[in-house]
Design a protein around this motif. Sequence first.
Motif, PDB file in Angstrom:
ATOM      1  N   ILE A 122       2.499  -2.789   1.028  1.00 32.23           N
ATOM      2  CA  ILE A 122       2.368  -2.805   2.425  1.00 32.23           C
ATOM      3  C   ILE A 122       4.039  -2.282   2.564  1.00 32.23           C
ATOM      4  O   ILE A 122       5.031  -3.073   2.569  1.00 32.23           O
ATOM      5  CB  ILE A 122       2.378  -4.156   2.920  1.00 32.23           C
ATOM      6  N   LEU A 123       4.071  -1.264   3.388  1.00 32.42           N
ATOM      7  CA  LEU A 123       5.430  -0.623   3.492  1.00 32.42           C
ATOM      8  C   LEU A 123       6.656  -1.361   4.336  1.00 32.42           C
ATOM      9  O   LEU A 123       7.546  -1.105   4.117  1.00 32.42           O
ATOM     10  CB  LEU A 123       5.392   0.862   3.971  1.00 32.42           C
ATOM     11  N   ASP A 124       6.160  -2.030   5.125  1.00 27.75           N
ATOM     12  CA  ASP A 124       6.745  -2.601   6.458  1.00 27.75           C
ATOM     13  C   ASP A 124       6.961  -4.257   6.237  1.00 27.75           C
ATOM     14  O   ASP A 124       6.976  -4.886   7.142  1.00 27.75           O
ATOM     15  CB  ASP A 124       6.633  -2.261   7.640  1.00 27.75           C
ATOM     16  N   SER A 125       6.480  -4.536   4.919  1.00 24.80           N
ATOM     17  CA  SER A 125       6.677  -6.119   4.266  1.00 24.80           C
ATOM     18  C   SER A 125       6.859  -6.123   3.069  1.00 24.80           C
ATOM     19  O   SER A 125       6.807  -5.235   2.261  1.00 24.80           O
ATOM     20  CB  SER A 125       5.230  -6.502   4.806  1.00 24.80           C
ATOM     21  N   ASP A 126       7.397  -7.302   2.633  1.00 24.55           N
ATOM     22  CA  ASP A 126       7.440  -7.635   1.232  1.00 24.55           C
ATOM     23  C   ASP A 126       5.961  -7.933   0.672  1.00 24.55           C
ATOM     24  O   ASP A 126       6.059  -8.035  -0.576  1.00 24.55           O
ATOM     25  CB  ASP A 126       8.097  -8.838   1.063  1.00 24.55           C
ATOM     26  N   ASP A 127       4.906  -7.937   1.525  1.00 28.50           N
ATOM     27  CA  ASP A 127       3.443  -8.374   0.737  1.00 28.50           C
ATOM     28  C   ASP A 127       2.906  -7.190   0.276  1.00 28.50           C
ATOM     29  O   ASP A 127       3.254  -6.049   0.306  1.00 28.50           O
ATOM     30  CB  ASP A 127       2.739  -8.947   1.850  1.00 28.50           C
ATOM     31  N   GLU A 128       1.957  -7.451  -0.524  1.00 30.13           N
ATOM     32  CA  GLU A 128       0.916  -6.295  -0.761  1.00 30.13           C
ATOM     33  C   GLU A 128      -0.440  -6.640  -0.379  1.00 30.13           C
ATOM     34  O   GLU A 128      -0.772  -8.022  -0.181  1.00 30.13           O
ATOM     35  CB  GLU A 128       0.812  -6.530  -2.504  1.00 30.13           C
ATOM     36  N   PHE A 129      -1.406  -5.701  -0.317  1.00 24.21           N
ATOM     37  CA  PHE A 129      -2.666  -5.717   0.013  1.00 24.21           C
ATOM     38  C   PHE A 129      -3.379  -5.715  -1.152  1.00 24.21           C
ATOM     39  O   PHE A 129      -3.278  -4.802  -1.934  1.00 24.21           O
ATOM     40  CB  PHE A 129      -3.081  -4.789   1.022  1.00 24.21           C
ATOM     41  N   VAL A 130      -4.670  -6.269  -1.178  1.00 25.87           N
ATOM     42  CA  VAL A 130      -5.129  -6.216  -2.684  1.00 25.87           C
ATOM     43  C   VAL A 130      -6.828  -6.159  -2.260  1.00 25.87           C
ATOM     44  O   VAL A 130      -7.285  -6.908  -1.491  1.00 25.87           O
ATOM     45  CB  VAL A 130      -5.181  -7.661  -3.440  1.00 25.87           C
ATOM     46  N   TRP A 131      -7.362  -5.014  -3.059  1.00 25.55           N
ATOM     47  CA  TRP A 131      -8.606  -5.075  -2.979  1.00 25.55           C
ATOM     48  C   TRP A 131      -9.243  -5.466  -4.202  1.00 25.55           C
ATOM     49  O   TRP A 131      -8.930  -5.239  -5.253  1.00 25.55           O
ATOM     50  CB  TRP A 131      -8.986  -3.718  -2.889  1.00 25.55           C
ATOM     51  N   GLY A 132     -10.302  -6.366  -4.071  1.00 21.70           N
ATOM     52  CA  GLY A 132     -10.849  -7.317  -5.505  1.00 21.70           C
ATOM     53  C   GLY A 132     -12.064  -6.272  -5.731  1.00 21.70           C
ATOM     54  O   GLY A 132     -13.104  -6.312  -4.899  1.00 21.70           O
ATOM     55  N   VAL A 133     -12.181  -5.656  -6.852  1.00 21.04           N
ATOM     56  CA  VAL A 133     -13.116  -4.640  -7.017  1.00 21.04           C
ATOM     57  C   VAL A 133     -13.592  -4.908  -8.414  1.00 21.04           C
ATOM     58  O   VAL A 133     -13.406  -5.568  -9.217  1.00 21.04           O
ATOM     59  CB  VAL A 133     -12.858  -3.143  -6.777  1.00 21.04           C
ATOM     60  N   TRP A 134     -14.820  -4.228  -8.540  1.00 23.00           N
ATOM     61  CA  TRP A 134     -15.561  -4.074  -9.967  1.00 23.00           C
ATOM     62  C   TRP A 134     -15.258  -2.732 -10.535  1.00 23.00           C
ATOM     63  O   TRP A 134     -15.573  -1.781  -9.666  1.00 23.00           O
ATOM     64  CB  TRP A 134     -17.072  -4.423  -9.894  1.00 23.00           C
ATOM     65  N   ILE A 135     -15.212  -2.666 -11.716  1.00 25.57           N
ATOM     66  CA  ILE A 135     -15.121  -1.336 -12.805  1.00 25.57           C
ATOM     67  C   ILE A 135     -16.147  -1.541 -13.746  1.00 25.57           C
ATOM     68  O   ILE A 135     -16.357  -2.271 -14.589  1.00 25.57           O
ATOM     69  CB  ILE A 135     -13.786  -1.375 -13.367  1.00 25.57           C
ATOM     70  N   SER A 136     -16.670  -0.194 -13.759  1.00 26.43           N
ATOM     71  CA  SER A 136     -17.475   0.105 -14.916  1.00 26.43           C
ATOM     72  C   SER A 136     -16.731   0.579 -16.187  1.00 26.43           C
ATOM     73  O   SER A 136     -16.161   1.575 -16.071  1.00 26.43           O
ATOM     74  CB  SER A 136     -18.791   0.920 -14.394  1.00 26.43           C
ATOM     75  N   VAL A 137     -16.889  -0.134 -17.356  1.00 21.25           N
ATOM     76  CA  VAL A 137     -16.170   0.244 -18.461  1.00 21.25           C
ATOM     77  C   VAL A 137     -17.291   0.557 -19.751  1.00 21.25           C
ATOM     78  O   VAL A 137     -18.346   0.105 -19.557  1.00 21.25           O
ATOM     79  CB  VAL A 137     -15.299  -0.614 -18.973  1.00 21.25           C
ATOM     80  N   SER A 138     -16.937   1.296 -20.609  1.00 19.68           N
ATOM     81  CA  SER A 138     -17.765   1.435 -21.803  1.00 19.68           C
ATOM     82  C   SER A 138     -18.399   0.209 -22.436  1.00 19.68           C
ATOM     83  O   SER A 138     -17.677  -0.813 -22.253  1.00 19.68           O
ATOM     84  CB  SER A 138     -17.263   2.329 -22.823  1.00 19.68           C
ATOM     85  N   GLU A 139     -19.415   0.025 -23.067  1.00 21.41           N
ATOM     86  CA  GLU A 139     -19.775  -1.249 -23.725  1.00 21.41           C
ATOM     87  C   GLU A 139     -18.645  -1.543 -24.800  1.00 21.41           C
ATOM     88  O   GLU A 139     -18.325  -2.718 -25.080  1.00 21.41           O
ATOM     89  CB  GLU A 139     -21.114  -0.918 -24.700  1.00 21.41           C
TER      90      GLU A 139
END
Length: 166
Positions: free
Chosen positions: A64-81
Amino acid sequence: MTSSTFTCTSCDELHDGPPLSFAFPAPAYWNDEVAEAPGSVLGEEQCVIAGEHFFVRARIILPILDSDDEFVWGVWISVSEQNFHRMSELWNDPARVDEPPYFGWLSTQIPIYAPTTINLKTKLHTQPLGTRPLLELEPTDHPLAVEHRTGITRARVRSIAEQLLH
């Protein structure tokens, strides 16, 4: 940015926040039918569909450019077996932070982005024990990848909240 309240432009009501993170409970491919399939399991941090498709939870951080904070997306990722099993072997090993990044495909549809966020190329970076992996998006012109690289403003955080809270 401190979490306080804001008047929402979508409903004109007062809300707490805006929140600095949003998370998705399962990969986009998870549904009632696959939940019943043999070899399917949805956990807090890992998911397997029909013993053939492997997913892990991760975080996409947007500065977040005008803050000391961050924004977080909690997501899922497909990975190889193979990578899924490697990550599982090292799950409780402090040395996991020394692993090279794992290739993966974003498997979460974040509804405020077009085109779809499904199948954006990623690199998954393991973190110290107790911390979810960080996701690095391939540097493309996709709006999520651009925000990941360049950051967002507090006004954008509010806009995201207004879109997702309704």
